[in-house]
Design a protein around this motif. Structure first.
Motif, mmCIF file in Angstrom:
data_model
loop_
_atom_site.group_PDB
_atom_site.id
_atom_site.type_symbol
_atom_site.label_atom_id
_atom_site.label_comp_id
_atom_site.label_asym_id
_atom_site.label_seq_id
_atom_site.Cartn_x
_atom_site.Cartn_y
_atom_site.Cartn_z
ATOM 1 N N VAL A 498 0.882 -1.169 0.000
ATOM 2 C CA VAL A 498 0.000 0.000 0.000
ATOM 3 C C VAL A 498 0.918 1.216 0.000
ATOM 4 O O VAL A 498 1.501 1.571 1.020
ATOM 5 N N HIS A 499 1.037 1.821 -1.171
ATOM 6 C CA HIS A 499 2.000 2.904 -1.368
ATOM 7 C C HIS A 499 1.249 4.222 -1.451
ATOM 8 O O HIS A 499 0.608 4.543 -2.454
ATOM 9 N N ASP A 501 -1.711 6.302 -1.315
ATOM 10 C CA ASP A 501 -3.127 5.981 -1.450
ATOM 11 C C ASP A 501 -3.376 4.853 -2.459
ATOM 12 O O ASP A 501 -4.524 4.542 -2.769
ATOM 13 N N THR A 502 -2.309 4.246 -2.960
ATOM 14 C CA THR A 502 -2.444 3.188 -3.950
ATOM 15 C C THR A 502 -2.405 1.826 -3.268
ATOM 16 O O THR A 502 -1.388 1.438 -2.689
ATOM 17 N N LYS A 504 -2.544 -2.340 -3.368
ATOM 18 C CA LYS A 504 -2.099 -3.386 -4.291
ATOM 19 C C LYS A 504 -1.134 -2.803 -5.325
ATOM 20 O O LYS A 504 -1.178 -3.128 -6.522
ATOM 21 N N ALA A 505 -0.230 -1.956 -4.847
ATOM 22 C CA ALA A 505 0.639 -1.198 -5.747
ATOM 23 C C ALA A 505 1.523 -2.084 -6.630
ATOM 24 O O ALA A 505 1.699 -1.783 -7.821
ATOM 25 N N ALA A 508 -0.463 -3.289 -9.686
ATOM 26 C CA ALA A 508 -0.681 -2.202 -10.642
ATOM 27 C C ALA A 508 0.594 -1.915 -11.434
ATOM 28 O O ALA A 508 0.547 -1.715 -12.653
ATOM 29 N N ARG A 512 0.958 -2.450 -15.576
ATOM 30 C CA ARG A 512 0.943 -1.220 -16.369
ATOM 31 C C ARG A 512 1.505 -1.403 -17.785
ATOM 32 O O ARG A 512 0.934 -0.853 -18.752
ATOM 33 N N ASP A 521 -5.793 2.080 -13.673
ATOM 34 C CA ASP A 521 -6.001 3.169 -12.721
ATOM 35 C C ASP A 521 -7.448 3.370 -12.289
ATOM 36 O O ASP A 521 -7.715 4.181 -11.397
ATOM 37 N N LYS A 524 -11.254 0.463 -7.799
ATOM 38 C CA LYS A 524 -11.624 -0.936 -7.602
ATOM 39 C C LYS A 524 -13.136 -1.050 -7.477
ATOM 40 O O LYS A 524 -13.779 -0.285 -6.773
#
Length: 601
Positions: A498-499, A501-502, A504-505, A508, A512, A521, A524
């Motif tokens: 959790v990076h 406010d992201t 499942k970073a 993602a 990408r 983006d 969810k």
């Protein structure tokens, strides 16, 4: 992939045992239609219903070596590497079935053989060397189920892949555990290792047991841990790159099958990413998505279609008519084994039915990424909540209803009975989680994730994926739950999962390069059945629930106040509400489960 069953210890009478075993096998036929076989003697009986996926021309079970017999359900994805190692040590092989490696590994390494397996499995081994014994093993994540009980005289243990088949043994202890109803509503499913039956259990993730001479021993294994622990990346980008390499390697093995494989594409990040990766291995890849006839909230079909066009798959859009839900509810609940609140169980059942009808035996799913990499907002909220009762609020997010709401719903007699079990499951589970956070070595977020992976996830999600896919003879393969991927996730620090406010970073970041930014983006959106909108006046599901739950003969009434159910139904009828709709749906599943098994309390 198969369904397995058996007994160890005192046999049934000679003139009845074949009939008993045949009845259990028939109860598992839907999951193993390709071949049925078994072996029995005065010590043990082992049976297998086969869904032929790997080594189709060979691979008949049970497997045998001198003094050893084995049946197994699942897939071993590293079987080719294991086969090469064993062949170099002098073990001969004739076929190409993944299960061929199990007994040679067990003979070579004993109980530690499971540490070398990468895949999903439930394994039963009868070892006649020395004191005869039965050993049962399940995979590290709990992807494959195995239920068992010991006869009241302690002389026999019976097991099966599904509860409804296990119940066909004549001495099955069918007494319902009343506390399981509270565990169901407090956890959306009956969390293991206990079951809805008082004296029947399931092996937990990474579970093992030994039974001999009436003695039962249980322990936890460490399957899939052979190999070096991966280095933890320093940045989200590095984590994404490492995860991408791992998953591409896993998919190369998981798409190695002797039958066609497809992928489930919900339109969300995880399944879309796996669709893109799988397309590189299967040029003519088929993708499947499910939606509902009409205009409903949270419809993701257009997202799935976008992903399918981007990846170039042969896309199958499955449409279910809500008018057919009453009959569909009865059908899928018969295969649930235990009550499970998830409304999209209905969708899962219908989707795998369509996959089977299209001719596929293998389907890849994106399950597990949220639990490993912190994909749910509830994880983040709880991890950042410093209040004294954070754990109660968190547990309520995993429940159909919290203890306060259940106190109004439960009957006086049932509330009194729960006191003898130590109170409400939600309170007890939340307190156990709080202790784990207080006493654990990991930080709070990681402790929440591990708790979910072992306590909730196997029973709420993996059970329905396994049972509802195998109801249609389809094997669901889950790349995110392979041992190397799980070890990688466990080694990542929480701040990379959790990076900012992201959530499942790493997923993602890995996805990408493969997907449009609009897919990676977008916020969810949970995959679910929109029951709040579907349980309202004028909809078929609304009338069906009212007729079922408010009938004077409803079987669940000993647990609940009839007037409380009426209040929920009236509230939902006047002003559709997620809490009322979710509770009514959960009660419908429970009532249907009791009815399909002809259980009167």
């Amino acid at each position: 992939m198969c369904r397995i069953y058996g007994r160890f210890g005192e046999p049934y009478a000679d003139d009845t045992e074949d009939g008993v075993l045949e009845g259990v096998a028939r109860g598992l036929l839907h999951g193993g239609p390709d071949a049925q076989s078994r072996t029995r003697d005065h010590i043990a009986a082992l049976g297998n219903n086969r869904l032929a996926v790997q080594g189709v021309a060979t691979g008949d079970q049970p497997f045998h070596l001198p003094g050893l017999t084995c049946v197994f359900n699942g897939e071993i994805y590293n079987h080719r590497a294991l086969r090469a190692q064993l062949a170099a040590q002098g073990f001969p092989f004739e076929g190409d079935c993944d299960g061929d490696v199990l007994l040679p590994l067990y003979e070579r390494y004993g109980d530690a053989f499971v540490e070398r397996l990468e895949g999903m499995f439930a394994i039963a081994i009868v070892d006649r060397r020395g004191e005869p014994c039965l050993k049962l093993f399940t995979d590290h994540a709990g992807m494959k189920s195995l239920y068992y009980y010991v006869s009241r005289d302690g002389r026999r243990l019976c097991f099966a892949s599904e509860l409804q088949a296990l119940a066909r043994f004549p001495d099955f202890p069918d007494e319902i555990d009343p506390s399981a109803v509270d565990r169901y509503l407090g956890g959306r499913a009956v969390w293991g290792p206990g079951t809805v039956y008082r004296d029947v259990a399931t092996l937990p993730p990474g579970g093992a047991l030994r039974f001999a001479q009436g003695r039962l021993t249980r322990w936890a294994t460490a399957p899939g841990t052979a190999g070096e622990e991966p280095d933890a990346p320093a940045t989200v980008e590095e984590a994404g790159s490492a995860l991408d390499a791992l998953l591409r390697d896993e998919l190369g093995r998981m798409l190695d099958a002797d039958v066609p494989a497809c992928v489930i594409t919900s339109g969300g990040l995880d399944s879309s990413y796996l669709t893109a990766l799988s397309r590189t291995f299967v040029p003519d890849l088929a993708s499947f998505n499910i939606a509902y006839k009409g205009d409903w909230p949270a419809d993701e079909r257009h997202f799935a279609e976008q992903v399918a066009r981007h990846c170039g798959t042969r896309h199958h859009q499955v449409i279910v008519d809500p008018g057919d839900f009453p009959g569909l509810v009865d059908r899928f609940v018969r295969h649930l084994d235990q009550p499970n609140n998830a409304p999209h169980s209905l969708s899962t059942y219908a989707l795998f039915e369509a996959i089977h009808q299209a001719g596929f035996k293998v389907a890849l799913t994106g399950d597990g990424a949220d639990e490993l990499f912190g994909g749910y907002a509830r994880y983040v909220k709880a991890a950042r909540d410093d209040s004294a009762d954070w754990h109660r609020a968190y547990q309520d997010t995993m429940a159909v209803a919290g203890p306060a709401a259940l106190r109004r719903l439960y009957s006086d007699d049932f509330r009194g009975e729960l006191a003898t079990y130590g109170g409400y499951f939600g309170d007890r589970s939340g307190d156990r989680l709080a202790r784990a956070v207080r006493d654990g070595r990991a930080d709070k977020l990681e402790t929440l994730l591990r708790y979910d992976q072992t306590e909730r996830f196997p029973y709420y999600i993996l059970r329905r994926v396994d049972h509802l896919s195998m109801a249609h003879a389809v094997e669901a393969r889950i790349p995110f739950l392979q041992p190397r991927v799980m070890r990688f996730a466990h080694a990542l620090p929480s701040e990379l999962k959790v990076h900012g406010d992201t959530v499942k970073a790493p997923v993602a970041a890995a996805a990408r390069p493969w997907l449009p930014a609009a897919v990676v983006d977008r916020p969810k959106q949970p995959f679910t059945l929109p029951v709040t909108a579907m349980i309202r006046p004028g909809e078929r599901l609304h009338d069906y629930i009212g007729d079922t739950l408010l009938a004077p003969t409803a079987r669940c009434l000993p647990f609940f106040r009839r007037e409380a159910i009426r209040e929920l139904f009236d509230l939902q009828s006047l002003s559709p509400d997620p809490h009322a709709a979710g509770t009514l749906w959960s009660l419908l599943v429970l009532e249907t489960w009791l009815t399909t098994r002809d259980i009167t309390l």
